[in-house]
Structures are given as C-alpha cells and as structure tokens.
Design an enzyme around this catalytic site. Structure first.
Site, PDB file in Angstrom:
ATOM      1  N   ASP A  43      -5.948 -14.906   2.354  1.00 31.87           N
ATOM      2  CA  ASP A  43      -7.048 -14.196   3.008  1.00 31.87           C
ATOM      3  C   ASP A  43      -7.899 -13.448   1.991  1.00 31.87           C
ATOM      4  O   ASP A  43      -7.453 -13.150   0.882  1.00 31.87           O
ATOM      5  CB  ASP A  43      -6.500 -13.197   4.036  1.00 31.87           C
ATOM      6  CG  ASP A  43      -5.632 -12.125   3.390  1.00 31.87           C
ATOM      7  OD1 ASP A  43      -4.768 -12.486   2.574  1.00 31.87           O
ATOM      8  OD2 ASP A  43      -5.826 -10.933   3.681  1.00 31.87           O
ATOM      9  N   GLU A  44      -9.107 -13.141   2.394  1.00 32.95           N
ATOM     10  CA  GLU A  44      -9.995 -12.213   1.685  1.00 32.95           C
ATOM     11  C   GLU A  44     -10.019 -12.487   0.179  1.00 32.95           C
ATOM     12  O   GLU A  44      -9.729 -11.615  -0.635  1.00 32.95           O
ATOM     13  CB  GLU A  44      -9.582 -10.769   1.966  1.00 32.95           C
ATOM     14  CG  GLU A  44      -9.717 -10.398   3.439  1.00 32.95           C
ATOM     15  CD  GLU A  44      -9.259  -8.987   3.749  1.00 32.95           C
ATOM     16  OE1 GLU A  44      -9.806  -8.378   4.688  1.00 32.95           O
ATOM     17  OE2 GLU A  44      -8.349  -8.487   3.057  1.00 32.95           O
ATOM     18  N   ASP A  58       0.346  -7.141  -3.109  1.00 34.25           N
ATOM     19  CA  ASP A  58      -1.072  -6.937  -2.825  1.00 34.25           C
ATOM     20  C   ASP A  58      -1.693  -6.257  -4.038  1.00 34.25           C
ATOM     21  O   ASP A  58      -1.021  -6.048  -5.063  1.00 34.25           O
ATOM     22  CB  ASP A  58      -1.273  -6.117  -1.546  1.00 34.25           C
ATOM     23  CG  ASP A  58      -2.484  -6.587  -0.751  1.00 34.25           C
ATOM     24  OD1 ASP A  58      -3.612  -6.490  -1.282  1.00 34.25           O
ATOM     25  OD2 ASP A  58      -2.309  -7.047   0.387  1.00 34.25           O
ATOM     26  N   TRP A  64      -0.563  -2.679   8.643  1.00 30.81           N
ATOM     27  CA  TRP A  64      -1.082  -2.454   7.298  1.00 30.81           C
ATOM     28  C   TRP A  64      -1.022  -0.957   7.011  1.00 30.81           C
ATOM     29  O   TRP A  64      -1.386  -0.143   7.856  1.00 30.81           O
ATOM     30  CB  TRP A  64      -2.506  -2.988   7.192  1.00 30.81           C
ATOM     31  CG  TRP A  64      -2.597  -4.447   7.514  1.00 30.81           C
ATOM     32  CD1 TRP A  64      -3.022  -5.012   8.689  1.00 30.81           C
ATOM     33  CD2 TRP A  64      -2.214  -5.533   6.674  1.00 30.81           C
ATOM     34  NE1 TRP A  64      -2.938  -6.376   8.630  1.00 30.81           N
ATOM     35  CE2 TRP A  64      -2.445  -6.729   7.400  1.00 30.81           C
ATOM     36  CE3 TRP A  64      -1.706  -5.611   5.379  1.00 30.81           C
ATOM     37  CZ2 TRP A  64      -2.179  -7.985   6.867  1.00 30.81           C
ATOM     38  CZ3 TRP A  64      -1.445  -6.875   4.845  1.00 30.81           C
ATOM     39  CH2 TRP A  64      -1.680  -8.040   5.578  1.00 30.81           C
ATOM     40  N   HIS A 121      -6.144 -10.728  -3.522  1.00 35.48           N
ATOM     41  CA  HIS A 121      -5.237  -9.571  -3.439  1.00 35.48           C
ATOM     42  C   HIS A 121      -4.195  -9.639  -4.552  1.00 35.48           C
ATOM     43  O   HIS A 121      -2.996  -9.460  -4.325  1.00 35.48           O
ATOM     44  CB  HIS A 121      -4.574  -9.521  -2.065  1.00 35.48           C
ATOM     45  CG  HIS A 121      -5.504  -9.105  -0.964  1.00 35.48           C
ATOM     46  ND1 HIS A 121      -6.037  -7.839  -0.881  1.00 35.48           N
ATOM     47  CD2 HIS A 121      -6.014  -9.796   0.079  1.00 35.48           C
ATOM     48  CE1 HIS A 121      -6.821  -7.773   0.186  1.00 35.48           C
ATOM     49  NE2 HIS A 121      -6.839  -8.945   0.779  1.00 35.48           N
ATOM     50  N   TYR A 162      -3.186  -5.362  15.810  1.00 36.64           N
ATOM     51  CA  TYR A 162      -3.203  -4.581  14.573  1.00 36.64           C
ATOM     52  C   TYR A 162      -2.832  -3.134  14.854  1.00 36.64           C
ATOM     53  O   TYR A 162      -3.653  -2.346  15.316  1.00 36.64           O
ATOM     54  CB  TYR A 162      -4.575  -4.699  13.899  1.00 36.64           C
ATOM     55  CG  TYR A 162      -4.646  -5.853  12.931  1.00 36.64           C
ATOM     56  CD1 TYR A 162      -4.192  -7.120  13.319  1.00 36.64           C
ATOM     57  CD2 TYR A 162      -5.134  -5.699  11.637  1.00 36.64           C
ATOM     58  CE1 TYR A 162      -4.224  -8.183  12.440  1.00 36.64           C
ATOM     59  CE2 TYR A 162      -5.175  -6.770  10.751  1.00 36.64           C
ATOM     60  CZ  TYR A 162      -4.711  -8.013  11.158  1.00 36.64           C
ATOM     61  OH  TYR A 162      -4.733  -9.075  10.292  1.00 36.64           O
ATOM     62  N   PHE A 163      -1.595  -2.793  14.533  1.00 40.68           N
ATOM     63  CA  PHE A 163      -1.075  -1.475  14.876  1.00 40.68           C
ATOM     64  C   PHE A 163      -1.481  -0.394  13.870  1.00 40.68           C
ATOM     65  O   PHE A 163      -1.094   0.765  14.028  1.00 40.68           O
ATOM     66  CB  PHE A 163       0.448  -1.526  15.010  1.00 40.68           C
ATOM     67  CG  PHE A 163       0.931  -2.431  16.120  1.00 40.68           C
ATOM     68  CD1 PHE A 163       0.096  -2.780  17.166  1.00 40.68           C
ATOM     69  CD2 PHE A 163       2.214  -2.942  16.104  1.00 40.68           C
ATOM     70  CE1 PHE A 163       0.523  -3.628  18.183  1.00 40.68           C
ATOM     71  CE2 PHE A 163       2.660  -3.777  17.118  1.00 40.68           C
ATOM     72  CZ  PHE A 163       1.815  -4.122  18.151  1.00 40.68           C
ATOM     73  N   ASP A 164      -2.262  -0.769  12.863  1.00 41.07           N
ATOM     74  CA  ASP A 164      -2.857   0.258  11.997  1.00 41.07           C
ATOM     75  C   ASP A 164      -4.150   0.795  12.587  1.00 41.07           C
ATOM     76  O   ASP A 164      -4.738   1.721  12.047  1.00 41.07           O
ATOM     77  CB  ASP A 164      -3.111  -0.293  10.595  1.00 41.07           C
ATOM     78  CG  ASP A 164      -3.995  -1.530  10.596  1.00 41.07           C
ATOM     79  OD1 ASP A 164      -3.889  -2.344  11.528  1.00 41.07           O
ATOM     80  OD2 ASP A 164      -4.793  -1.692   9.648  1.00 41.07           O
ATOM     81  N   TRP A 178      -5.969 -14.129  12.511  1.00 35.48           N
ATOM     82  CA  TRP A 178      -6.130 -12.661  12.552  1.00 35.48           C
ATOM     83  C   TRP A 178      -7.561 -12.229  12.807  1.00 35.48           C
ATOM     84  O   TRP A 178      -7.792 -11.162  13.349  1.00 35.48           O
ATOM     85  CB  TRP A 178      -5.605 -12.041  11.262  1.00 35.48           C
ATOM     86  CG  TRP A 178      -6.470 -12.227  10.045  1.00 35.48           C
ATOM     87  CD1 TRP A 178      -6.523 -13.313   9.234  1.00 35.48           C
ATOM     88  CD2 TRP A 178      -7.381 -11.281   9.494  1.00 35.48           C
ATOM     89  NE1 TRP A 178      -7.426 -13.122   8.213  1.00 35.48           N
ATOM     90  CE2 TRP A 178      -7.962 -11.872   8.342  1.00 35.48           C
ATOM     91  CE3 TRP A 178      -7.776  -9.979   9.842  1.00 35.48           C
ATOM     92  CZ2 TRP A 178      -8.902 -11.219   7.550  1.00 35.48           C
ATOM     93  CZ3 TRP A 178      -8.711  -9.324   9.049  1.00 35.48           C
ATOM     94  CH2 TRP A 178      -9.266  -9.942   7.920  1.00 35.48           C
ATOM     95  N   GLU A 200      -2.362   1.183   4.557  1.00 36.16           N
ATOM     96  CA  GLU A 200      -3.285   1.981   3.754  1.00 36.16           C
ATOM     97  C   GLU A 200      -3.252   3.452   4.156  1.00 36.16           C
ATOM     98  O   GLU A 200      -3.239   4.352   3.308  1.00 36.16           O
ATOM     99  CB  GLU A 200      -4.710   1.456   3.895  1.00 36.16           C
ATOM    100  CG  GLU A 200      -4.958   0.117   3.233  1.00 36.16           C
ATOM    101  CD  GLU A 200      -4.833  -1.043   4.211  1.00 36.16           C
ATOM    102  OE1 GLU A 200      -4.051  -0.903   5.183  1.00 36.16           O
ATOM    103  OE2 GLU A 200      -5.504  -2.071   3.999  1.00 36.16           O
ATOM    104  N   ARG A 256       0.834  -1.201   0.000  1.00 34.73           N
ATOM    105  CA  ARG A 256       0.000   0.000   0.000  1.00 34.73           C
ATOM    106  C   ARG A 256       0.866   1.247   0.000  1.00 34.73           C
ATOM    107  O   ARG A 256       0.614   2.207  -0.724  1.00 34.73           O
ATOM    108  CB  ARG A 256      -0.941  -0.028   1.204  1.00 34.73           C
ATOM    109  CG  ARG A 256      -2.197  -0.863   1.046  1.00 34.73           C
ATOM    110  CD  ARG A 256      -1.926  -2.321   0.646  1.00 34.73           C
ATOM    111  NE  ARG A 256      -3.139  -3.119   0.552  1.00 34.73           N
ATOM    112  CZ  ARG A 256      -3.532  -3.983   1.483  1.00 34.73           C
ATOM    113  NH1 ARG A 256      -2.801  -4.174   2.581  1.00 34.73           N
ATOM    114  NH2 ARG A 256      -4.632  -4.682   1.310  1.00 34.73           N
TER     115      ARG A 256
END
Length: 786
Positions: free
Chosen positions: A347-348, A211, A489, A285, A439-441, A414, A491, A182
């Site tokens: 994932d996803e 990604d 992450w 992704h 999750y540090f975002d 996660w 973003e 990102r």
C-alpha cells in the site's frame, strides 16, 4: 482521560437476574450463536463437576485441560478431566462428543445444557474450543478473571443457563490487526490481545511488524534491522496538524520481538486456534529498513526511521540486491510463521524515487512496463513467485491491484469496497476491511469528547451494520469473500490502555459481523448484551470505551436570547434510565438533576452529562462536557458582509446560536470559514447599551487558517448609518497549537440596535508557518456582544 476499569461489583448489580425465566437476558453471548433455544433451569459448576472426553483425542484434551485451568484460576474450582468410559461418574458432567455429521464444519459446535449434563459436540478441536468460549460467556463474568475473585460462598453462583445451541461461523477469516511499528506493545499484551480475540471467536491475528517508524522483528541475517531500524530518535507530539511548527518529544523510541518471542506468540495463538499472519511492508513504508541498509533505496541516503506519521517518498528500489534482501527476510519470516498467508503490504507506495531513478526507468524499458504502477506490479509478482515457491500465498492491501494483480494474491480491501469487488470479479480471494467500517483508530464518538485519534467517525452501530459481502457480486464471485478484519493503526495510540479503549467494544461488534448469520443480526439485541460484555472485560482487567453511553448535549438559541440545551438524539442502550447533568462544571452524580427535555441557559455555562441506571453510573462521569455561550447576540439574526466558503459554510445562523465548535483529528466541527475578510452585522432587535464584543477565531495555521490582523467594530441605530466604536490590531503572526482564540474587543458604552464586526485577513500565510505564501483563511466560531 480514558475510561478506567469499572468495579465489577457495580456492574454485577446490573446483571443479576431474578428467578430463572427463559428470558434472553440470560444469554448474552457475543458473537450471537446461529441458533439458540432457551430453556428453564441451569447447570451449576462445582468441585464435583467432571469433564469427560473420548480417548485418543489429544487436541480435545488440550482444549479441555485449558478450560479447567482457566476456571480453577478464576474461581478455585478444580474440574476433573477424565476419559469417557462405562464407569459411573459422581456429580454433574460436561461431556465432549465428536459429531457424527459434517454439517457443523470445522469450527462449528452444538451445546445441550440441562441441570445435570452439558454436552458439547463438534467435528474438530477448533469447534470444541469455540463451544467452550460460549460456555465461558454463559458463566458469570468472574469466571473469566485472571485471578480468583469469588470466595467459597460464591461458588454456588457458577451457573450456566440451560439451553440448546447450534452454531457455526459465517466467514472462515475473522481477523483483528495490530500495528506495532508506530507504537510497540509487549509480548504479554499481545497474548492478552489474542485471548480476547479467541473469546470472541476471532481466528486471525494480523501482526503489522514493519513500517517507516520502526522495524519490529529480529532477522538473523540482517541484525541492523533491529539494531538501527527498530529505533527512532523521537516522536511527534499531538495530532499531525495540531502544532505549527510540529512538536516532537525528544525521546528515543524503540523495541522489537526476538525470534524466540515470535515463536512463543505463534504457539500461544495456535493453542487458541488463532492464526498469526505477519506483515512485512514492501515496496513502500520502508524507511526503517532503509535506515539500516540504505543501499536498498534508489538514492544513496542516509535515511532514518520516521519520527512522524504519513507516507514517505523513500521506498525499496527494485534491484536484485533488494530482492535478495527481501527473499532472505521472508525466508526467516516463513520459518517463524506457519500461516498460509504472508502479508507483504503493497500500500501507499509513492513512485517519486522510481520516476527519478535511471535504474528504474531502464528496468521498465527492459521489462516493457508502461508506467510505475506496472513496475509495482512487477515488484509484487516477483515476491509472489518467491512466496509461492515456499508453499505460501501472499496477501496485500488493495493497491496491489494497480498495474495488474499478481496470479496468487489475496487482496485486503481497505480503501472502501471497490478493490474487494474488483478482486473477487477477477476470481481472487478477498478480506474486506474498509476504513468506513473496520478502522478502529478512527473516533468512535464526538471527537471533542474522545482521546486523540486518527480522524473520521466510526461509532459502534456503524461497525455492527457492516455486511462484508457486497451485494453487487454474483453468488460465484461472493464465494471469494473470505471474511472481514478490524484494523488498529497506532499512530495516536501510545499505550495498552488507550489501545484497549479504541478496540472494545467495537471489536465485539465486528466479531458478530464475522461469525453470526446475516439474517440474525440485530443491533438492539446486540446492545442488550453490551453490559455483560463490559462486565466480562472488567473481570479480565481490560479497558474499554463507554462511548455508547455518552449523552452529548446539543443546543438551540431561543427567541428570548437564551440557549436551550438538550441531548443529541442518539440511540442509547436500553439499560440507561436517566441522563443527569450539571451546569456549573462539576461532575454529575446520582444527586444531579435528570435532563428530561431541555434546560434553558440564561448565561454562559459548561454543561456536563452522564448516563445512569438508577443511581449507578454507566458512562465515564468526567468525560462529556461542552461550553455554551450566552450574550446579547444569542439567537439574534445577522447578515454576512462576505460569503463563507463552501467547504465550511454558515448553517442556520450558527455564529450566534450559543454552540461552540469541537476539535478532533484533522477537522474542526462547526467552524465557518472565509477566504478573505470576515464581516457580520447583528440585529439586536432594539437599541440597547453595548460596550464590547468577543469573537472566537480558529487558529489552525497548519491548514492556512490564521488569526485576523485587525478587528473593526461599528454600531448603528437604523441599520443605515454606522459610527465607529473601535478598531484594534491583532496578532495574525501567531502560530503554535491549534485552538479557538476568543478575541475580546472593548469600547466605550453606547446605545445601538445594530452591531457590525469586520475582521481583516492577513492575506497570505506568514513566512514562519507550515505553508508560507498560501492564501490565508479566517475561521469563525461564535460571536458574543456585551
């Protein structure tokens, strides 16, 4: 604005101890050692200090040499590294001795410190390395600096407090992740990232290299992955739903690591006993890869790297061409990374393109797969078989459980802890990394006071509270919990300064979760060590969040129509002596008054707060501020003409309490929403002159919350008969940036006890907004009466 670096001298004043007591304040190691026995006295490092290592220990010599170079660079002290022998050595000594027992394990160590001798004992070079990291943290923060900070006169302060330590990690896997797709980060920054991991005994760097928004690693056989896939034409501005329509910066964005750079990073990390685990996302992704090689998708394309965040339907198609491509990619990746694990994402992965693909449906019939989840499992199993054939193991996010877990897979849990529990019960190894703790975002404080983040709320204390081993597991199952990892992450993290702000000090808390014994964890004790952590981070010129010092003001309306502002009852650090404040919007200083209980506001004001230790500021001075509104409506009771929604209800007469809402991430805290019209009648208690109202409405059209089309105001003396005061048209078509719009409605002065305000909804979302035709809501903040 983000917190900037503190002046090291200001912090040093807070950390200087008087005398040489055996107080634990002398020992501020993070993560906390398993056993530490304080002693009186100290060992002084000087130009006559010698490092003694046994012969035939090349790995240990490399560790000792690195320590000597680091210290010389920071202090100018040149330590001599010598092989142990029977000859006398002048000055004091730091000696490294191989352990004679196996109790320490491969990463454990013992340290014995007196005024003349430091003994470091370990089984392996990794244990000696971690012992040295402990010594570095026992030294003054200036000893960690990348360049010399101490004059010759300051060398007498290179003291290591005397003690005895025996230490070993709780978990074998102690990880920190970084998404470079990102937003891209330079090799020099990655090395600093690894340095800080190693200092805190974090031993695994999870490098998220691919990604939808960019492919960041050179693959020789497929040059278009970096020629095309590494680049996106522009990037989303602000939060995902902040603008309607979404706004983009119009600037091309790219970057990737050459294979030589990757090898350099891997070597650098290995010298610090950090394993680098690469992640190549599949089968989802994949937009960046598909932009370079569209034939790998189920539909012909064309494709381009994503310019905004989220999950996209375009994924790898499970054709033989795709598997050949991925095997070629993984062959090059495996050649670059000697790690046991290769992360394959998993994932996803939306199944839309697979559902619509005749090929995929035929493949499912041929392989007797019941649904697309089993098709994903088929995909992962094929990759697992290939990676296993290369002598490695796959690790993936917990979605790889869906449709059946591949035989050799390790799971990263996660989406909470459920996936980890399920995998462990199936006798698969697990790394725990649930979003609610790791999750540090996510925001780390009041979103209204923090830089833009993904969402959620993960304060320092919550990170520290985590126990990675679920209590539901049996002892045999619990052995499959390898450890824990913090995820970053990017973003909403565009640069190194903000990345460091989001990570530290939360990564330090997770380091202690991963290393220290569960029975020894104590947040109050961890808090005691935070000022030293901040001093060390300042010394190495790393940004960090001082959110733990934030004193967030809260309010309550009083019976006489004022607003009493006090402090949110958070647990702050022990070294905070005062919270100082201003009510005129100016930045607090050491001369500002101390907020001891509460302050009463008789008129609208912006309150700023800051934490101090004596006259020394601890928190970011210009950060915490909040507006409180005072009007004739403040503290007055009211009735709602229409019920609020259950999702954003009215709590404790929140529309006249003087408190304004805060925005951050996807949500707006404190707003009251209505599915249709909004109507409210305020009882002022007695008839009095009124000549206008002002209502704060939330404009958040990406979430179908629109401005009203009309506001009607009427007044009454008895609460029974109302006379119109005014009706005004408002612009319900307005979209743009999410914000609170305070709509003023003036009318000829009159006398009244009751004031009724009705706002009419536009009904459905207008055509030029994100979700046209959907039911529109009204969101209300604070009601003021003049």
């Amino acid at each position: 604005m983000l917190a900037r670096y503190w002046l090291l001298s200001a912090l040093t004043l807070l950390l200087v101890h008087t005398g040489f007591s055996q107080s634990l304040d002398r020992y501020t190691i993070i993560p906390r050692p398993a056993k530490l026995e304080p002693r009186a006295g100290q060992f002084i490092l000087s130009r006559t200090t010698t490092l003694l290592i046994p012969p035939g220990q090349a790995d240990l010599k490399a560790v000792a040499d690195t320590f000597a170079r680091q210290l010389n660079r920071a202090t100018g002290v040149s330590l001599t590294v010598r092989l142990s022998n029977r000859m006398a050595v002048p000055g004091n000594i730091i000696q490294f001795i191989p352990a004679r027992d196996t109790a320490l394990g491969t990463e454990g160590y013992r340290i014995d410190i007196t005024d003349k001798l430091v003994t470091v004992e370990a089984l392996r070079a990794s244990g000696f390395f971690y012992g040295i990291q402990t010594l570095r943290q026992l030294l003054p923060p200036a000893a960690l600096a990348p360049t010399r900070q101490l004059p010759d006169s300051g060398l007498t302060n290179l003291a290591i407090p005397a003690c005895r330590i025996e230490d070993r990690p709780r978990y074998v896997y102690r990880g920190l992740h970084l998404d470079v797709s990102r937003h891209f980060f330079s090799v020099s920054f990655i090395k600093q990232y690894i340095d800080l991991m190693a200092l805190h005994k974090i031993n695994t760097f999870h490098w998220h290299l691919t990604d939808d928004q960019g492919w960041r690693i050179e693959i020789k056989k497929y040059p278009k992955l970096t020629q095309v896939g590494a680049n996106r034409r522009e990037t989303l501005v602000g939060h995902y739903d902040e603008y309607d329509p979404q706004v983009f910066d119009g600037k091309p964005y790219g970057g990737f690591y050459t294979q030589d750079e990757v090898r350099d990073v891997v070597r650098y990390a290995a010298a610090r006993f950090v394993t680098v685990v690469p992640e190549i996302e599949m089968p989802g992704h994949a937009l960046a890869a598909l932009s370079a090689y569209p034939e790998l998708a189920c539909a012909p394309g064309p494709y381009s790297a994503a310019t905004k965040w989220g999950v996209f339907d375009e994924v790898f198609c499970p054709t033989e061409k795709t598997f050949s491509f991925l095997q070629d990619v993984l062959t090059e990746v495996i050649g670059l990374f000697p790690s046991k694990y290769i992360h394959i994402g998993g994932d996803e992965c939306p199944k839309v393109s697979w559902k619509n693909s005749a090929f995929c449906q035929q493949l499912m019939k041929r392989e007797k797969l019941k649904n697309e989840n089993e098709l994903q499992s088929y995909f992962i199993r094929r990759i697992d078989k290939f990676v296993t054939s290369k002598g490695r193991r796959i690790i993936g996010w917990d979605e790889i459980l869906e449709g059946g877990l591949s035989p050799n897979a390790t799971v990263m849990s996660w989406r909470g802890v459920k996936g980890g529990i399920e995998a462990a019960r199936q006798q698969h190894d697990v790394v725990m990394t649930p979003g609610g703790f790791c999750y540090f975002d996510h925001y780390q404080g009041d979103p209204a006071q923090e830089p833009t983040a993904f969402g959620g709320n993960l304060p320092l204390s919550q990170v520290y509270s985590y126990n990675p081993t679920p209590t539901e597991l049996s002892p045999a199952e619990a052995k499959h919990i390898l450890g824990v990892q913090g995820n970053v992450w990017t973003e909403y993290i565009p640069d190194a300064d903000q990345l460091q702000y989001m990570i530290w000090p939360r990564a330090a808390a997770l380091a202690e979760v991963a290393w220290s014994p569960l029975e020894g964890k104590n947040y109050d004790d961890f808090s005691r060590r935070i000022p030293s952590l901040f001093a060390r981070l300042s010394s190495v010129k790393v940004n960090y969040a001082r959110t733990v010092y934030d004193a967030v003001p809260v309010s309550r309306a009083t019976a006489d129509g004022r607003v009493a502002v006090s402090l949110k009852p958070d647990k702050r650090l022990a070294n905070v002596t005062d919270i100082r404040y201003t009510i005129d919007g100016s930045i607090p200083s050491a001369e500002s008054p101390v907020l001891k209980d509460s302050v009463l506001l008789a008129q609208t004001a912006t309150v700023r707060t800051a934490a101090f230790a004596g006259r020394t500021p601890l928190s970011q001075l210009a950060k915490v501020q909040k507006e409180f509104l005072v009007s004739k409506a403040t503290g007055k009771p009211y009735t709602l003409q229409y019920p609020a929604t259950t999702g954003r209800p009215d709590k404790n007469l929140s529309l006249t309490d003087g408190n304004t809402v805060g925005m951050g991430g996807y949500e707006v805290a404190g707003i009251v929403s209505f599915a249709g019209d909004f109507g409210l009648t305020v009882d002022l208690g007695q008839s009095q002159p009124v000549q206008g109202v002002r209502v704060g409405f939330l404009k958040y059209t990406a979430k179908n919350i629109c401005l009203p089309r009309q506001i009607e105001v009427s007044v009454s003396d008895d609460g029974q008969t109302y006379r119109p005061a005014t009706t005004v048209k408002t612009n319900a078509q307005e979209n743009g940036k999410r914000t609170i719009v305070r709509l003023p409605v003036d009318f000829a002065q009159t006398s009244a006890r009751y004031v009724r305000i009705v706002a009419r909804s536009i009904g459905t979302v207008p055509a030029d907004m994100r979700n046209p035709g959907k039911p529109a809501q009204l969101g209300v903040d604070e009601v003021e009466i003049r």
